[in-house]
Design an enzyme around this catalytic site. Sequence first.
Site, PDB file in Angstrom:
ATOM      1  N   TYR A 212      69.861  37.466  20.247  1.00  0.00           N
ATOM      2  CA  TYR A 212      69.960  37.091  18.847  1.00  0.00           C
ATOM      3  C   TYR A 212      71.044  36.022  18.662  1.00  0.00           C
ATOM      4  O   TYR A 212      71.628  35.541  19.634  1.00  0.00           O
ATOM      5  CB  TYR A 212      70.230  38.331  17.990  1.00  0.00           C
ATOM      6  N   ARG A 260      78.221  44.864  20.254  1.00  0.00           N
ATOM      7  CA  ARG A 260      77.147  45.120  21.228  1.00  0.00           C
ATOM      8  C   ARG A 260      76.918  43.819  21.993  1.00  0.00           C
ATOM      9  O   ARG A 260      76.525  42.808  21.411  1.00  0.00           O
ATOM     10  CB  ARG A 260      75.868  45.557  20.518  1.00  0.00           C
ATOM     11  N   GLY A 363      68.555  55.502  22.403  1.00  0.00           N
ATOM     12  CA  GLY A 363      67.716  54.850  21.406  1.00  0.00           C
ATOM     13  C   GLY A 363      66.387  55.558  21.256  1.00  0.00           C
ATOM     14  O   GLY A 363      66.210  56.444  20.421  1.00  0.00           O
ATOM     15  N   CYS A 387      61.425  60.812  25.884  1.00  0.00           N
ATOM     16  CA  CYS A 387      60.804  59.500  25.737  1.00  0.00           C
ATOM     17  C   CYS A 387      60.188  59.107  27.063  1.00  0.00           C
ATOM     18  O   CYS A 387      60.844  59.155  28.108  1.00  0.00           O
ATOM     19  CB  CYS A 387      61.855  58.474  25.325  1.00  0.00           C
ATOM     20  N   ALA A 503      35.411  76.490  29.513  1.00  0.00           N
ATOM     21  CA  ALA A 503      34.951  77.102  28.265  1.00  0.00           C
ATOM     22  C   ALA A 503      33.470  76.830  28.024  1.00  0.00           C
ATOM     23  O   ALA A 503      32.965  75.735  28.304  1.00  0.00           O
ATOM     24  CB  ALA A 503      35.785  76.587  27.098  1.00  0.00           C
TER      25      ALA A 503
END
Length: 690
Positions: A212, A260, A363, A387, A503
């Site tokens: 970013y 970060r 996360g 996850c 089944a």
Amino acid sequence: MKYAKLFSPMKIGNLEIKNRIVMAPMLMGFGQFNGNATDKMMDYYEERAKGGTGLIITEITRVNDLTGASSFGQLAASKDRNIESMACLAERIHKHDAKIFVELHHPGRQNVNLMVNTVPISVLCDKIMPKNLYSRLLYGGIVPIGKKLVEKDLFFRSAGPSRVEKSKFSESANRALSKAEIKKIISQFGDAALRVKKAGCDGVEIHASHGYLIQQFLSPATNKRTDEYGGSLENRMRFLVEIIEDVRRKCTKDFPVIVRLSVDEMYDRIRQNGKGYNLSEGIKMAKILEEKGIDAIDVSSAGYDTFNYWLEPTTFECGWRKNLAEEVKKAVTIPVIAANLIRSPEQAEQQLQEGIQDFISLGRPHIADPYWCKKASENRENEIKRCICCLYCFESMMNGAYTGDHGHCSVNPFVGREREKLAENGRNRKVVIIGAGAAGLTAAELLAKRKFDVTVLEKNEKAGGQLNLADKPPHKEKIYWCAEDLLINAAKAGAEIVFGVTADKKIIKSYSPEFVINATGAKAIYPESFKAENAVTVTEVLNGNIRPKNKKICVIGSGMTGLETAELLCESGNTVSVIEMADEIAPGAWFQHTDDILPKLKQYETKFYTSSKLIKIQKNRIIIENTKTRIISELPCDMVVLSLGVKPDNALYNEIKDSFKNVYNIGDSLKTGRIYNATESAYQLVKSIN
């Protein structure tokens, strides 16, 4: 306590966090045009606070509405109007003895051009138009038209340090920020931080990671400036340093600030050695940030150009990048937070004990199971729904951004529905479920929780259904976690799972069920015209019935199942060719999966034939036709593996649907799809039963 360090308190600045578990920031799309927190967003975050997490860091939160909005469903701190809803969010998190930081963010060149300069218009239109009218107009017509303009570079350009190549993911045309714009954005970060503080939140995280805007300034790959904001490391860090200084000036030093930071752009992992910066320079950045007085560093890696090295597919090994945090921790004295693809409390505790990091950032695990922390603290770690790194959360969030939907989870159908509670009105009524795959086990758990008497009949000696095939290609073991976790939780809820029973009407009738749910899954498509002695389906390869070695093999179909089967065949020493009727390999597949597997197949010298239709299978060859040129050609091969998709296995359903009062069909046996579709199908049925 079993996980003593994981559940010990630690400070970030002067703020004490009750344990070492951090919910990492992840955009899920629960917001609205004006950036205020919605009830659905607050429900989502509060559920994770209820689950015992010590620190919650919000999703990317915009500081600038013109060039800095990443989504119409994003949280914002760009205007004073955002303070009230953020204060409400903070209050709800604090009720559960958890802390909340807000991640301040600007996307830079990674913005989708459609978002540039459009948010203020959307806010105004949504405010003055009748309820939901603008939303329908936006997602029904404006977005599709806008996307076409973006594809032709006829929309506003995203803004970054310099005009450079397009970002791999957004593929948006970009431009360089002026110095005046840079100064304004710096001030906007500080203003946003002050709003966060006024809202009663506990701190901010400045997002200088994942490619970013701030990382674009840090990286020589995206920062080509020749003024004081470009060139040397000191100059490239100036933008971030001035943001920190502005935040400190406006919020005072006792307000915690985290950064970060991608400490390695990982370009070498995609064979672009020398591009961007590596860990050596990343450690220098971390040291400078500590000198500038930040309170903790959140260590991450990569960016959108190297996407899989920060948001990993299922094939990546847990803890594969823990060395990044370990090296940073050696270099700084402030607390180190890191994700490192941690999936279990055992792994988390070990990395804390080894001194690799101080806080465990989770996360996607918090999406999959909001009670990860509580279950670990109560020694119920076997009940955690792990996850499986399938990436559906991110894929669905991105796709939903163009339709007004939010992100979803393959293993947790309650994402975005945290307020919904299933009625416990089963009254011990009997339910028989046929099939212990993802759909059947999800239905079993939820119905048992609703106080139904549930029995699951599974013909095999193992749960999982199609998951027993999906986990067989190289490094796909995490996929089977889904079956293991669903089985444990279904049994915990009170469902009985009976294995080794095929089944039929008679067996089902013996249970005297009031409800019968068919979840028999799917089977591979095998057209009669392609049946031959040397032709098999992917099922026979993945289940181990066929184990070819050192053969020439043609795989027909390049969906992800076909590609993953091809990799398994290559690993066994076979020479593989992949034939695809479409004009591209893996049409419709999420790009991260193809980015992961195609380089591996190319290393095996796999050959790919696109726009190619299988005409005939012969003893030692296949006949294919190019759909564009109509040229017919032959490919020699010893075996043909058909990967033409699957079709519902609904024979039993058709047999019994008129024999019992309430008979339902769910999962792949109703409509084939992915794990998410199976669990969602089960959830919707369970919710509908009165």
